[in-house]
Design a protein around this motif. Structure first.
Motif, PDB file in Angstrom:
ATOM      1  N   GLU A 137      57.528  77.621  45.356  1.00 51.10           N
ATOM      2  CA  GLU A 137      57.870  76.245  45.683  1.00 51.10           C
ATOM      3  C   GLU A 137      58.499  76.170  47.074  1.00 51.10           C
ATOM      4  O   GLU A 137      59.161  77.114  47.520  1.00 51.10           O
ATOM      5  N   PRO A 140      64.033  73.583  48.705  1.00 56.04           N
ATOM      6  CA  PRO A 140      64.477  72.250  48.274  1.00 56.04           C
ATOM      7  C   PRO A 140      65.371  71.574  49.303  1.00 56.04           C
ATOM      8  O   PRO A 140      65.869  72.220  50.239  1.00 56.04           O
ATOM      9  N   GLU A 141      65.565  70.276  49.110  1.00 52.21           N
ATOM     10  CA  GLU A 141      66.458  69.529  49.988  1.00 52.21           C
ATOM     11  C   GLU A 141      67.891  69.995  49.780  1.00 52.21           C
ATOM     12  O   GLU A 141      68.233  70.607  48.765  1.00 52.21           O
ATOM     13  N   LYS A 144      70.144  70.469  46.363  1.00 48.93           N
ATOM     14  CA  LYS A 144      69.330  70.712  45.178  1.00 48.93           C
ATOM     15  C   LYS A 144      69.134  72.224  44.988  1.00 48.93           C
ATOM     16  O   LYS A 144      69.068  72.970  45.956  1.00 48.93           O
ATOM     17  N   ASP A 146      67.605  75.952  44.279  1.00 54.11           N
ATOM     18  CA  ASP A 146      66.394  76.715  44.534  1.00 54.11           C
ATOM     19  C   ASP A 146      66.138  77.532  43.270  1.00 54.11           C
ATOM     20  O   ASP A 146      67.009  78.266  42.821  1.00 54.11           O
TER      21      ASP A 146
END
Length: 244
Positions: A137, A140-141, A144, A146
């Motif tokens: 993935e 993340p922002e 948020k 991981d």
């Protein structure tokens, strides 16, 4: 007499549920599967050993194992495998046949995208078993977590920036003199930091000696985690080059 079950097609299908045209389209898609399965296996196992390895000694790349298994390719390969021995003429006799073509076309499209653009495998932390926790993935922002799984034991992890800072602080020495801190960081993190960097960060207020209340003749000692935090902040801002 049946009508073709494909959306927006009202052609006659006789005693089947797909017209002749869409049966041929379905067979064309089925014919793509064997080659896709081979390509997905290569993508899944990442057999080309292109993973960047940690530099050892003279700066060359070590010859380690291949990159971790790509689970997206594995799942697509399993899904397509269910269609391997299918025949369009026989499938056309199923009353759900109108859904088969869009379903298979979507799987083939996803598989093609996976092969053409294999996902980047990121290492987000180290598992308790010693394996690398990896994810396909995107990062993340801020704020948020991981998330990923260990490539060895498959344990699931959620890693946040706050957890990472806590882990660094817990694992690093809290009172080392400048030269000892530099050596510890070089030996354990593979990062070269200069004594002038530490002095400058102290002068700028980015780090504070852990023994500042002691006599002026004492050599200042530092929390290694504070030095690393200052280092990474400066790297992100491109304020200094780093030596690895």
């Amino acid at each position: 007499m049946n009508t073709c079950g494909t959306i927006d097609c009202e052609a006659e299908a006789q005693d089947k549920y797909l017209c002749g045209k869409h049966t041929r389209y379905l067979q064309t898609e089925l014919n793509k599967i064997p080659e896709l399965l081979e390509d997905l296996f290569i993508t899944m196992a990442k057999l080309d050993h292109t993973a960047p390895q940690r530099s050892e000694g003279g700066g060359g790349l070590s010859t380690g194992s291949a990159m971790p298994l790509r689970y997206g390719a594995l799942e697509l390969r399993q899904a397509l495998g269910l269609w391997t021995h299918s025949n369009a003429e026989k499938l056309a006799q199923d009353h759900r046949a109108g859904n088969f073509l869009p379903m298979l076309s979507k799987l083939i499209s996803d598989a093609t995208d996976c092969i053409d653009n294999p996902p980047e495998v990121r290492v987000i932390t180290t598992c308790r078993c010693g394996g690398q926790v990896v994810t396909e993935e995107p990062k993340p922002e801020d704020g948020k977590p991981d998330t990923g799984n260990c490539e060895i034991c498959d344990e699931y992890y959620e890693q946040t920036a706050a957890m990472t800072r806590f882990r660094i602080h817990r694992a690093t020495p809290e009172a080392l003199r400048t030269r000892d801190a530099i050596k510890w960081i070089r030996d354990n993190a593979g990062i070269s930091i200069k004594s002038t960097d530490i002095w400058n960060w102290q002068r700028e207020g980015k780090i504070t000696p852990t023994n500042r209340q002691e006599g002026s003749r004492e050599h200042p000692t530092y929390n290694v985690a504070d030095i690393l935090k200052a280092h990474y902040l400066n790297v992100e801002k491109n304020r200094r080059a780093t030596n690895f």
